[in-house]
Design an enzyme around this catalytic site. Structure first.
Site, PDB file in Angstrom:
ATOM      1  CD  GLN A  10      45.852  41.212  38.084  1.00  0.00           C
ATOM      2  OE1 GLN A  10      45.781  41.776  39.148  1.00  0.00           O
ATOM      3  NE2 GLN A  10      45.059  41.515  37.071  1.00  0.00           N
ATOM      4  CG  ASP A  30      39.212  39.283  42.184  1.00  0.00           C
ATOM      5  OD1 ASP A  30      38.871  40.474  42.151  1.00  0.00           O
ATOM      6  OD2 ASP A  30      40.100  38.805  41.467  1.00  0.00           O
ATOM      7  CE  LYS A  68      44.009  44.730  41.022  1.00  0.00           C
ATOM      8  NZ  LYS A  68      43.888  43.466  40.294  1.00  0.00           N
TER       9      LYS A  68
END
Ligand code: NAP
Length: 298
Positions: free
Chosen positions: A98, A121, A54
């Site tokens: 994460q 997200d 990422k």
């Protein structure tokens, strides 16, 4: 009949190139780069690989990447304090924590702490609620990427029968909402669904997000269906193999003989997830900085 292979890798490359173009014009307008912060707690090897990838792709798209790696025994209060600092930091447009977090941490409380304006997200209750209400907001990356592949393939989805297998917050539920917003007739199937093959057989669009290797068989599919295989499952290694093969939730060769188009695993939905994350970060940056972005530009 052999189905077309939906090339998510190529689509994701195109999306990243568009993100890079818009990131450059954003930097000119805003006087700063768009910024994405990724928080990793602990040393899970798979998560380390994701986070490194990422960060690399964020920088490659001309955005600023802020990596925060915390030890596995990080206290809840310290993680929340970091999220608060990132919320307050004007150079950070997107925050990704994460998941999964180590078991002693309250994942829901951490996610809820993220400013919805930076929720790349799409997992906060505000983002989830806005999606359900049909309001603009940030949408989870994997289902949004899956929808992009479907629209690229089919154009209008209006009136089509869609079956989503799986009802997770991360994939199944937002996928169903997105398909509903495109005027599909949507069925959500899950582990308690009775006669799953029969339910799947009525679908023009099948999205499998289950986590069971090759669960969906060719004879479950309506001829000509479009199949999006979100699952990523590693089989046990065969003799002589160091690592087992990666397979999806759909029996690929069988599906290729019945469907009109199928996403492969790997190379289908997988590459879309990070590309959409970068897209979400840039959309958030435009909103946070008050820089206009044409509807549907990304
Ligand atoms: P999850 O949270 O474990 O959810 C799985 C869903 O599948 C649940 O709703 C479960 O039903 C349902 N299910 C389980 N067994 C079933 C069965 N035999 N028949 C019908 N439904 C069944 O998983 P997830 O996070 O949504 O992820 C799903 C898969 O996608 C995994 O393989 C994951 O690795 C992959 N994934 C890929 C990406 C990507 O970038 N491509 C991103 C995220 C996830 P219940 O709700 O009834 O338990």
């Amino acid at each position: 009949m052999t189905a077309a292979v939906i090339d998510g890798k190529a689509f994701a490359e195109g999306l990243r190139a568009r993100v890079a173009d818009y990131a450059a014009t954003f930097e000119q307008s805003a006087g700063r780069k768009a910024g994405l912060a990724v928080v990793l707690v602990g040393d899970d090897p798979a998560s380390q690989v994701y986070v490194a990838s990422k960060a690399r792709q964020t920088v490659a798209c001309g955005m600023a990447s802020f990596e925060h790696r915390l030890p596995a025994d990080t206290a809840q209060a310290d993680l929340i304090a970091l999220v608060d600092r990132l919320n307050a930091d004007a150079s950070v447009d997107g925050i990704l924590v994460q998941l999964p977090l180590p078991a002693h941490l309250d994942e829901q409380a951490v996610v809820e702490r993220i400013d919805p304006a930076k929720d790349v997200d799409g997992l906060t209750p505000i983002s989830t609620g806005r999606l359900a209400l049909g309001l603009p907001g940030l949408v989870p990356c994997t289902p949004l990427g899956s929808l992009m592949l479907l629209k690229d393939r089919l154009g209008s989805l209006s009136g089509l029968d869609a079956v989503v297998i799986g009802r997770s917050i991360l994939v199944g539920k937002p996928m169903a909402q997105l398909l509903l917003a495109e005027n599909c007739t949507v069925t959500i199937a899950h582990s308690r669904t009775r006669d799953l093959p029969d339910v799947v057989r009525r679908a023009d669009i099948v999205v499998a997000a289950v986590g069971r290797p090759e669960l969906v068989r060719g004879d479950w599919l309506k001829p000509g269906a479009v199949v999006i295989d979100v699952g990523i499952n590693r089989l046990p290694p065969a003799e002589g193999e160091a690592k087992g093969r990666l397979v999806g939730d759909v029996a690929y060769a069988e599906a290729m003989a019945v469907a009109s188009a199928v996403t492969p695993v790997p190379g289908g939905v997988g590459p879309m997830t990070i590309a959409v994350l970068l897209r979400n970060a840039l959309v958030a940056a435009h909103r946070n900085a008050g820089v206009p972005l044409a509807e549907g530009a990304l």
